[in-house]
Enzyme design. Structure first.
Site, mmCIF file in Angstrom:
data_model
loop_
_atom_site.group_PDB
_atom_site.id
_atom_site.type_symbol
_atom_site.label_atom_id
_atom_site.label_comp_id
_atom_site.label_asym_id
_atom_site.label_seq_id
_atom_site.Cartn_x
_atom_site.Cartn_y
_atom_site.Cartn_z
ATOM 1 N N ARG A 147 0.853 -1.180 0.000
ATOM 2 C CA ARG A 147 0.000 0.000 0.000
ATOM 3 C C ARG A 147 0.894 1.236 0.000
ATOM 4 N NH1 ARG A 147 -2.654 -3.365 3.956
ATOM 5 N NH2 ARG A 147 -4.757 -3.976 3.267
ATOM 6 N N LYS A 171 -3.186 -2.192 7.693
ATOM 7 C CA LYS A 171 -4.392 -1.561 8.223
ATOM 8 C C LYS A 171 -4.779 -2.191 9.550
ATOM 9 C CE LYS A 171 -6.693 0.104 4.040
ATOM 10 N NZ LYS A 171 -7.932 0.038 3.217
ATOM 11 N N HIS A 236 -2.050 2.607 -6.220
ATOM 12 C CA HIS A 236 -3.025 1.547 -5.975
ATOM 13 C C HIS A 236 -3.273 0.714 -7.235
ATOM 14 C CE1 HIS A 236 -5.497 -0.136 -2.869
ATOM 15 N NE2 HIS A 236 -6.546 -0.178 -3.651
ATOM 16 N N ARG A 239 -0.685 -1.838 -7.258
ATOM 17 C CA ARG A 239 -1.044 -2.893 -6.290
ATOM 18 C C ARG A 239 -2.081 -3.824 -6.908
ATOM 19 N NH1 ARG A 239 -1.771 -4.391 -0.707
ATOM 20 N NH2 ARG A 239 -3.965 -4.497 -0.082
ATOM 21 N N HIS A 262 -5.764 -8.529 3.198
ATOM 22 C CA HIS A 262 -7.214 -8.337 3.269
ATOM 23 C C HIS A 262 -7.787 -9.132 4.433
ATOM 24 C CE1 HIS A 262 -7.489 -7.350 -1.315
ATOM 25 N NE2 HIS A 262 -7.128 -6.309 -0.599
ATOM 26 N N TYR A 271 -10.690 -9.596 -7.669
ATOM 27 C CA TYR A 271 -9.671 -9.768 -8.705
ATOM 28 C C TYR A 271 -9.971 -10.933 -9.644
ATOM 29 C CZ TYR A 271 -7.025 -6.444 -5.997
ATOM 30 O OH TYR A 271 -6.630 -5.309 -5.345
#
Length: 292
Positions: A147, A171, A236, A239, A262, A271
């Site tokens: 990220r 995160k 992003h 990524r 995630h 994806y």
């Protein structure tokens, strides 16, 4: 916001921090959303259905994503109040519930990524420090799926050890392993050689590390140099390219989830749109009926 409502929000935030380890930015977002609702309704903790109904009109111009986030914050808040015995009923059934459609990620073709690398490598061959930095940034964005915040805040000694991975706090402070290729390690080493040995950040800028905005600008500039429309490229997007190209070449969805950090595999499943033909071929090849 009324003092009694502010006290309830404080209890709610304390519970999120203590029981679920919610990050500071997460708590600030909850507080902001709850304050916005209180401004409309006039009350918060003991709001009734008719007061909550005011939100639909007041928030009508919000984007679906913002409306969904604010409604989710209120549902969680009222659920907390019920669980704690601070109110008997849960009025969140009256909250506006927008139907959101998760947008498909913008992606780059492998040939476009190759073009960006070819141009970045050619310019880095000059040995110019900032060109070496740009190549290192590109290697870590596409090669490791970092990220933007994770990348710009890497400490100076990151990648100094020979391990083929980094342990990052992503995160919510959750740690994950990030793969580091030999190419990326070499690019970072060449960049570090041009820097003072007492630095704090791997990618310094001003009084701290380079900002996410500056990273965005650098990536777009590299895209333009490679003949790619800059508006199609961002940190992003690279990524996303990391994820889609791995999946297209046979990566397992659970492995991809871990690499991207995630929390929910549903986020990773977006994806799968990029190579539906590969997924169909996989079913035809390995499903038991395919061998009959």
């Amino acid at each position: 916001m009324r003092a009694e409502d502010r006290a309830l929000v404080d209890r709610f935030a304390d519970a999120l921090a203590a029981e679920q380890g919610a990050a500071r930015n997460t708590l600030l977002a909850y507080r902001s959303d709850l304050a916005s609702a209180a401004d409309v309704m006039g009350v918060l903790g003991d709001a009734r259905a008719e007061e909550i109904g005011k939100l639909a009109g007041a928030w009508a111009e919000l984007s679906p994503a913002t409306l969904a986030r604010r409604s989710a914050a209120l549902r969680r808040f009222y659920g907390f109040l019920v669980d704690e015995g601070l109110r008997r009923d849960d009025p969140s059934g009256s909250l506006p519930r927008p139907r959101t459609v998760r947008p498909l990620p913008r992606i780059l073709e492998p040939s476009e990524v190759d073009a960006m690398f070819a141009e970045a490598e050619a310019r880095a061959a000059s040995g110019e420090p900032l060109r070496l930095r740009n190549l290192a940034l590109l290697e870590l964005l596409y090669g490791s799926g970092l990220r933007a915040t994770e990348l710009v805040s890497l400490p100076f000694r990151a990648l100094a050890r020979p391990e083929p991975f980094l342990i990052l706090a992503g995160k919510g402070g959750k740690e994950r392993l990030v793969p580091i290729s030999d190419r990326a390690r070499t690019a970072v080493a060449r960049w570090r050689e041009t820097m003072p040995k007492s630095g704090t950040w791997l990618f310094p800028g001003g009084k701290a590390h380079i900002s996410r905005v500056r990273l965005f600008q650098l990536v777009r500039a590299m895209a333009a140099e490679a003949g790619i429309a800059p508006e199609r490229v961002s940190p992003h997007v690279l990524r996303h390219a990391f994820a889609t190209h791995l999946l297209a070449n046979g990566a397992d969805l659970r492995v991809l989830q871990a690499l991207l950090g995630h929390a929910d595999i549903a986020t990773t499943q977006i994806y799968t749109h990029v190579d539906a033909s590969r997924l169909v071929e996989l079913v035809n090849r390995v499903h038991p009926l395919a061998r009959r």
